[in-house]
Motif scaffolding. Structure first.
Motif, PDB file in Angstrom:
ATOM      1  N   LYS A  27      -8.255  37.963 -83.286  1.00 47.75           N
ATOM      2  CA  LYS A  27      -9.387  37.314 -83.086  1.00 47.75           C
ATOM      3  C   LYS A  27      -8.807  35.839 -82.882  1.00 47.75           C
ATOM      4  O   LYS A  27      -8.649  35.476 -81.021  1.00 47.75           O
ATOM      5  CB  LYS A  27     -10.747  37.212 -83.796  1.00 47.75           C
ATOM      6  N   THR A  28      -8.547  35.218 -83.244  1.00 51.00           N
ATOM      7  CA  THR A  28      -8.453  34.396 -82.911  1.00 51.00           C
ATOM      8  C   THR A  28      -6.713  33.488 -82.216  1.00 51.00           C
ATOM      9  O   THR A  28      -6.478  32.458 -81.181  1.00 51.00           O
ATOM     10  CB  THR A  28      -7.827  33.101 -83.816  1.00 51.00           C
ATOM     11  N   GLN A  29      -5.599  34.695 -82.551  1.00 53.13           N
ATOM     12  CA  GLN A  29      -4.246  34.849 -82.025  1.00 53.13           C
ATOM     13  C   GLN A  29      -4.701  35.341 -80.662  1.00 53.13           C
ATOM     14  O   GLN A  29      -3.002  35.954 -80.776  1.00 53.13           O
ATOM     15  CB  GLN A  29      -3.408  35.205 -82.560  1.00 53.13           C
ATOM     16  N   HIS A  30      -4.909  36.286 -80.285  1.00 53.37           N
ATOM     17  CA  HIS A  30      -5.369  37.351 -79.184  1.00 53.37           C
ATOM     18  C   HIS A  30      -4.277  38.444 -79.406  1.00 53.37           C
ATOM     19  O   HIS A  30      -3.945  38.359 -78.946  1.00 53.37           O
ATOM     20  CB  HIS A  30      -5.621  36.617 -77.896  1.00 53.37           C
ATOM     21  N   ILE A  77       3.857  40.414 -77.918  1.00 52.96           N
ATOM     22  CA  ILE A  77       2.513  39.749 -78.222  1.00 52.96           C
ATOM     23  C   ILE A  77       2.053  40.523 -79.514  1.00 52.96           C
ATOM     24  O   ILE A  77       3.333  41.164 -80.431  1.00 52.96           O
ATOM     25  CB  ILE A  77       1.824  41.896 -77.442  1.00 52.96           C
TER      26      ILE A  77
END
Length: 164
Positions: A27-30, A77
């Motif tokens: 979540k925090t690192q997408h 990604i």
């Protein structure tokens, strides 16, 4: 500025909190989160009944997902793999991903005492059907005897999380 793609992966005993941490990092690192337990329970819902079954189907899943993970990393990604890196043997897969892609990586080592893990395992197992695999203290002990903490000599960038 574009973030550098990073491969994140987890190490820690059963019920140490690896999956919770993996979800937070994604979540925090997408980043894309891939959870081994979800894949195994969907693809092989009746086949994983023992540690030997787990090893067989886990290896099959890793071979299947490796090109996809490499492609994601190659496209910039970041990927969080909620797959155990709990033994030297298991960590070889992550080494091969890093070597194939050349990306940054972080081995997130959740270091908690057995007593904490067993207490968390009891909580986690409350909503599972009776007789579910890998939910008892005995299963914890049987699996934990194979656990090998990561060593700096393995060459990983290690971030360690200890009992608060």
């Amino acid at each position: 500025m574009t973030a550098i793609p990073t491969l994140h992966f987890m190490c820690g005993k059963m019920a140490a909190g690896k999956s919770t941490l993996a979800a937070q990092i994604a979540k925090t690192q997408h980043a894309v989160l891939l959870v081994e337990d979800d894949w195994l329970s969907t693809l092989y819902p009746e086949e994983v009944r023992s540690l030997a079954d787990y090893i067989q189907y886990s290896e099959r899943l890793k071979k299947t997902l490796q090109p996809h993970v490499e492609d994601l990393l190659g496209k910039g990604i970041s990927v969080v793999l909620d797959f155990p890196a709990n033994t030297v043997s298991q960590r070889r897969w992550f080494t091969s991903l890093i070597a194939a892609t050349g990306v940054e990586h972080c081995l997130h080592y959740v270091d908690k005492p057995d007593e904490v893990c067993k207490a968390q395992l009891k909580i986690r197992s409350q909503n599972l059907p009776a007789g579910s695999p890998f939910t008892t203290d005995e299963a914890f002990d049987a699996i934990t005897r194979f656990f090998e903490p990561p060593q700096s000599s393995e060459g990983f960038m290690i971030q360690q999380y200890q009992q608060e």
